[in-house]
Enzyme design. Structure first.
Site, PDB file in Angstrom:
ATOM      1  CG  LEU A   1     -32.898  25.135 -51.054  1.00  0.00           C
ATOM      2  CD1 LEU A   1     -31.979  26.299 -51.387  1.00  0.00           C
ATOM      3  CD2 LEU A   1     -32.201  23.820 -51.327  1.00  0.00           C
TER       4      LEU A   1
ATOM      5  CE  LYS B   1     -48.336  30.922 -46.574  1.00  0.00           C
ATOM      6  NZ  LYS B   1     -47.706  31.862 -47.549  1.00  0.00           N
TER       7      LYS B   1
ATOM      8  CG  ASP C   1     -41.072  39.641 -40.467  1.00  0.00           C
ATOM      9  OD1 ASP C   1     -40.311  39.565 -41.460  1.00  0.00           O
ATOM     10  OD2 ASP C   1     -42.018  40.442 -40.409  1.00  0.00           O
TER      11      ASP C   1
ATOM     12  CG  ASN D   1     -33.067  28.063 -46.241  1.00  0.00           C
ATOM     13  OD1 ASN D   1     -32.609  27.907 -47.362  1.00  0.00           O
ATOM     14  ND2 ASN D   1     -34.389  28.208 -46.013  1.00  0.00           N
TER      15      ASN D   1
ATOM     16  CE1 TYR E   1     -30.449  35.688 -53.051  1.00  0.00           C
ATOM     17  CE2 TYR E   1     -28.788  35.168 -54.708  1.00  0.00           C
ATOM     18  CZ  TYR E   1     -29.570  34.781 -53.636  1.00  0.00           C
ATOM     19  OH  TYR E   1     -29.473  33.502 -53.144  1.00  0.00           O
TER      20      TYR E   1
ATOM     21  CE  LYS F   1     -28.131  34.796 -50.153  1.00  0.00           C
ATOM     22  NZ  LYS F   1     -28.557  34.064 -48.944  1.00  0.00           N
TER      23      LYS F   1
END
Length: 306
Positions: free
Chosen positions: A51, A76, A99, A126, A213, A217
């Site tokens: 994303l 990367k 990080d 993100n 998770y 959030k």
């Protein structure tokens, strides 16, 4: 327009109602064809894959002048940047280390933003983590999804806010969007009454793969709803955007070696998952289409939601 925290809580069942609506019924709201981000600078975290990569591509497609890819791996990140530079040769694209398992890295990144950027208009936070098994960040001792999705993300938000205010243009507030999830609507948050809370969330015996998770959030939402009381939308517009379930991302990268589990995950993604292009459009909508009316709001399927 009424914000998320001032609306009546949603009583619509997540499964199947909200999930089905998000994945199959909602339609993307793309920026107007004349949208022009020339002379603007943006930061996208976790932007070498998935994303974040797609969000960066969409910003560049809107003529963004300067892009910072904030990534855990510089190698990367440079690979991703090389592809972007080929497609958008006039844009300035940089790769910076970030990080989120390290407070030191977060602080260093924020200082770099302050020292090196003359202007900053858009930030998309993100980068996130969904752990299939318990894991912790060695440098902080906290459970990894709690650390990455909440503690470090909110720390970075707080550090960037005065910089965004100082480096923004008059009458043009900067935008900061944090990745969120509709799954917060079904958070159990078993440890919510623990005092102190952090040790309970870090305890391996309390680890719940799905709820860890969701809790991370949900904590972001709770923090943001308090934070916006102290941050004017005239300075920085802060919101949360849910990209929904998206196939082909690297969020659950430790899914393991089980061929059956991998096959199920891929098949479910093909059937129900949004494409990365559509998922990332939720971020772009939040920072380009949405204005002050979205300050402090949770955006789900391109709309303000309770």
């Amino acid at each position: 327009m009424v914000g998320s925290k001032d609306r009546e809580p949603s009583h619509t069942p997540f499964f199947p109602n909200t999930f089905f609506s998000n994945q199959f019924m909602a339609r993307a709201q793309w920026p107007p064809g004349n949208t022009d981000l020339s002379d603007k600078t943006a930061i996208v975290t976790g932007s070498n894959v998935g994303l974040g990569y797609e969000a960066a591509i969409q910003l560049l497609g809107l003529k963004l002048s300067h892009l910072i890819l904030a990534v855990r791996s510089l190698d990367k990140g440079e690979t991703a940047a090389a592809t972007m530079r080929q497609r958008y040769p006039t844009a300035q694209i940089e790769v910076w280390l970030l990080d989120l398992c390290s407070y030191e890295s977060v602080q260093t990144f924020a200082k770099q933003v302050d020292l090196k950027l003359k202007r900053i208009d858009i930030v998309i936070l993100n980068a996130g983590r969904f752990r299939m098994t318990y894991g912790k960040c060695d440098s902080t001792g906290h459970e990894e999804s709690f650390q990455v999705n909440y503690l470090s993300t909110i720390l970075l938000t707080v550090l960037l806010l005065p910089i965004l205010k100082a480096k923004g243009l008059p009458n043009q507030p900067a935008h900061l969007t944090i990745s969120s999830a509709a799954l917060t609507l079904i958070t159990k948050f078993v440890q919510k009454d623990k005092n102190p809370l952090f040790p309970a969330l870090d305890n391996p015996t309390n680890f719940d793969r799905d709820d860890a998770y969701r809790v991370s959030k949900l904590l972001c939402q709770m923090f943001l709803w308090n934070l916006v009381e102290y941050v004017s939308a005239d300075d920085v517009i802060i919101n949360l955007a849910d990209p929904a379930f998206v196939r082909g991302t690297n969020l659950a990268r430790d899914i393991g070696d089980s061929k059956v589990l991998i096959a199920i995950f891929i098949l479910f993604g093909l059937i129900a998952g949004r494409t990365p292009k559509v998922g990332a459009s939720c971020y772009i909508d939040a920072v380009v289409n949405k204005g002050k009316e979205s300050h402090g709001c949770f955006l789900m399927s391109w709309k303000i939601h309770p």
